[in-house]
Design a protein around this motif. Sequence first.
Motif, PDB file in Angstrom:
ATOM      1  N   MET A  96      36.730  37.381  44.543  1.00 55.54           N
ATOM      2  CA  MET A  96      36.810  38.504  43.608  1.00 55.54           C
ATOM      3  C   MET A  96      36.090  39.699  44.199  1.00 55.54           C
ATOM      4  SD  MET A  96      35.604  38.649  39.617  1.00 55.54           S
ATOM      5  CE  MET A  96      35.826  40.133  38.677  1.00 55.54           C
ATOM      6  N   LYS A  97      36.747  40.854  44.134  1.00 56.54           N
ATOM      7  CA  LYS A  97      36.160  42.061  44.721  1.00 56.54           C
ATOM      8  C   LYS A  97      34.984  42.523  43.864  1.00 56.54           C
ATOM      9  CE  LYS A  97      37.362  46.670  46.316  1.00 56.54           C
ATOM     10  NZ  LYS A  97      38.431  47.680  46.431  1.00 56.54           N
ATOM     11  N   PRO A  98      33.830  42.761  44.490  1.00 58.33           N
ATOM     12  CA  PRO A  98      32.657  43.202  43.705  1.00 58.33           C
ATOM     13  C   PRO A  98      32.871  44.590  43.116  1.00 58.33           C
ATOM     14  CG  PRO A  98      32.208  43.370  46.036  1.00 58.33           C
ATOM     15  CD  PRO A  98      33.525  42.648  45.929  1.00 58.33           C
ATOM     16  N   LEU A  99      32.261  44.822  41.941  1.00 56.68           N
ATOM     17  CA  LEU A  99      32.372  46.101  41.269  1.00 56.68           C
ATOM     18  C   LEU A  99      31.524  47.137  42.000  1.00 56.68           C
ATOM     19  CD1 LEU A  99      33.514  47.607  38.816  1.00 56.68           C
ATOM     20  CD2 LEU A  99      31.439  46.981  37.564  1.00 56.68           C
ATOM     21  N   VAL A 100      32.129  48.261  42.344  1.00 54.63           N
ATOM     22  CA  VAL A 100      31.424  49.325  43.080  1.00 54.63           C
ATOM     23  C   VAL A 100      30.567  50.105  42.099  1.00 54.63           C
ATOM     24  CG1 VAL A 100      31.686  51.347  44.545  1.00 54.63           C
ATOM     25  CG2 VAL A 100      33.298  49.448  44.745  1.00 54.63           C
ATOM     26  N   LYS A 101      29.304  50.272  42.454  1.00 52.61           N
ATOM     27  CA  LYS A 101      28.375  51.013  41.618  1.00 52.61           C
ATOM     28  C   LYS A 101      27.855  52.223  42.377  1.00 52.61           C
ATOM     29  CE  LYS A 101      26.801  47.055  38.873  1.00 52.61           C
ATOM     30  NZ  LYS A 101      25.624  46.297  38.385  1.00 52.61           N
TER      31      LYS A 101
ATOM     32  N   THR B 151      29.207  53.142  37.067  1.00 57.96           N
ATOM     33  CA  THR B 151      30.442  52.732  37.734  1.00 57.96           C
ATOM     34  C   THR B 151      31.518  53.778  37.468  1.00 57.96           C
ATOM     35  OG1 THR B 151      31.146  51.456  35.826  1.00 57.96           O
ATOM     36  CG2 THR B 151      29.840  50.302  37.506  1.00 57.96           C
TER      37      THR B 151
END
Length: 291
Positions: free
Chosen positions: A1-6, A26
């Motif tokens: 799963m692609k990590p959420l960009v912060k 985000t």
Amino acid sequence: MKPLVKYKLTLEDESHLTDVTGVRFTLPGLCAAGLLVAVAGLFIAGLLIAFTPLRTLLPGYLKDSQRSATEEGLLRLDSLTAVYDANQAYIDNCLKVLDTDRVPGDSAAVVPVSRELTSDSLMGASPQESRFVSQMEERERFNISVLAPLAAEGVIFSPVAADGIFTSESKEAEEGVVVLTRDESVLSAADGSVIAMYYSAADGGYVVLVQHNRGFVTCYTHVGSPLVGTGDLVSAGQVLALAPAPDKAGRRTFTVRMWHNGLPIIPYKYIGGDETSADAAPMRYETPRGR
């Protein structure tokens, strides 16, 4: 799963090389916050325009002084129109009296058109207006009682439903209510042409208007799906529309209105059918049962 960009937005004090504050967010959160701020701004702007003098800056908004001047101008225009009508009637009278080519029956004076008083006027009706109203009422009674039956002699009327029955309350009313004893079609009352056909949500069905000969017009309200269109020529007894949907008690009813030269007449006197079927005892209706 692609990590959420912060992302992080930091405010730094360069003189002391310290971070004053920082905000992490985000991309979806930033969009939601921006949308919320925009909606709040529009709401506040609407309140300011609605409840503050800023609304006077809107295009097309009249100031109080301009609105008062417009109303006064309309009142003066109405008064000038009344004076103009009276003067024009006087001139017409003079021209008719001085006309040497007139026939003996044209010597009657021209009566100016009475102007109906508005509902908020404090003045009572003038004698001329009362006389004009009584003359028009007498004329309408004469047209309904004499002219309409005479014109109807040249028109072949037929019932609007094969087994339709007028309710007792509508036999003497200008809006006739027809009860269908079974699922049958709505028929044309006489030869003519369809001048209007539309769906009316307020009436709960379709409305069909038919223009007949000799100045008769018939309007069918709360009928089912129409089988004719605007401009179609129809004959007496031709199917105009399907039966209306039944009500909660299982009855199928529709209304009929008729006019002669613009004056309302009682439909039952022209399309009521024979007295035996019209005066028959009302049938008992049963609510349709579902499966």
